[in-house]
Structures are given as C-alpha cells and as structure tokens.
Design an enzyme around this catalytic site. Structure first.
Site, PDB file in Angstrom:
ATOM      1  N   ALA A   9      -0.427 -18.541  -8.869  1.00 19.20           N
ATOM      2  CA  ALA A   9      -1.709 -19.473  -9.165  1.00 19.20           C
ATOM      3  C   ALA A   9      -2.495 -20.181  -8.274  1.00 19.20           C
ATOM      4  CB  ALA A   9      -1.292 -20.611 -10.636  1.00 19.20           C
ATOM      5  N   TYR A  10      -1.750 -21.068  -7.173  1.00 21.25           N
ATOM      6  CA  TYR A  10      -2.012 -21.536  -6.242  1.00 21.25           C
ATOM      7  C   TYR A  10      -2.804 -20.586  -5.175  1.00 21.25           C
ATOM      8  CZ  TYR A  10      -2.580 -24.086  -2.051  1.00 21.25           C
ATOM      9  OH  TYR A  10      -2.976 -24.817  -0.766  1.00 21.25           O
ATOM     10  N   ASN A  11      -2.076 -19.431  -5.041  1.00 18.33           N
ATOM     11  CA  ASN A  11      -2.898 -18.478  -4.059  1.00 18.33           C
ATOM     12  C   ASN A  11      -4.143 -17.998  -4.490  1.00 18.33           C
ATOM     13  OD1 ASN A  11      -0.671 -18.840  -2.456  1.00 18.33           O
ATOM     14  ND2 ASN A  11       0.465 -16.948  -3.487  1.00 18.33           N
TER      15      ASN A  11
END
Length: 148
Positions: A9-11
């Site tokens: 999700a961060y990526n």
C-alpha cells in the site's frame, strides 16, 4: 522510486503521488501553474532514529547504500523544494525530483554495488515492538533492528 517488500500500500501511494503530479502539471500548465514532487530517500531525522532503534550500525549501513555515502538531511530536501519553487525551474513541471544521494541511479543487476548491501541489510533487519499488519494489509513496525 523503489518498492520495499511487505508494504504494498505504501509503495502504491508513492506511484500514485507521481502520477497525480503529472496529471496536475498537465491540467494546470495553461494557468502557468507548475506541479512537481520531491522523492526523498532515507533522511536523517529523529523519526529515522526511532525507526532503527537508535542503532548506529543500521544508520551506517543505510548510509552506505547511497553512492554519496551518507544519509540525506532535511536541508537537502528543503533545497530541492526551494529550487522547484524558484524561477530557475520555470520550465520544469510534472517532474518527480529524486533526492537520494544516487541510490536509485544504481542498477540492481550490477554486482559489487550498494544495492547488494541493501539485500544484506534487508535480510538482517528484524521487526520489533508493535509489529503486525495494518488495516490495509501492509506491514507496520515501531522499530527495526539490525541482526548481527
């Protein structure tokens, strides 16, 4: 600019910010409004110290991943932002300015590069205190510790 395992999700949000920047640049250029984003690498801040459990060996290992040989500073990022906000960058829009000491310039297929150090460091990092999955399924941790 690079993906890390376990935090999809961060990526994805990093990629989303870059595409949003391009979209805004295209939509607002006709109004003489420029849109750019800054993509910093690991920056030497109190938050960084906390995430590596104040372990100097982890900080040193991360610094060695950059061809410049050090972590970035808040001033490095601020100077990049000042440049993008200045008239000296008047023809730059839709750009993702990487402020990473050369980290993403290294080809992962090359041998004897700092990228190999990343694999070594990643394999020796352990997650501690508060480790678990966030609501979006990504890994979260309060601290990372380098195993010897």
């Amino acid at each position: 600019m690079v993906a890390w395992p376990g935090i999809a999700a961060y990526n994805a949000t990093k990629g989303g910010v870059m595409m949003l920047t391009k979209s805004l640049a295209v939509d607002y250029a006709k109004y003489n409004i420029r849109a750019n984003c800054v993509c910093p690498s690991i920056i030497d801040t109190p938050m960084t110290d906390t995430s590596i459990d104040h372990d100097p060996s982890v900080k040193e290992a991360k610094a060695k991943l950059n061809p410049i040989g050090r972590l970035g500073t808040p001033e490095d990022v601020a100077n990049a932002i000042l440049f993008l906000a200045s008239d000296k960058s008047s023809f730059i829009t839709g750009a993702a300015l990487t402020v990473d000491g050369g980290y993403t310039a290294i080809s992962p297929c090359c041998s004897e590069t700092p990228q190999e150090g990343l694999v070594g460091v990643s394999n020796r990092l352990s997650v501690e205190k508060g480790a678990g999955r966030s609501g979006d399924g990504s890994l979260r941790a309060d601290r990372l510790r380098l195993r010897r």
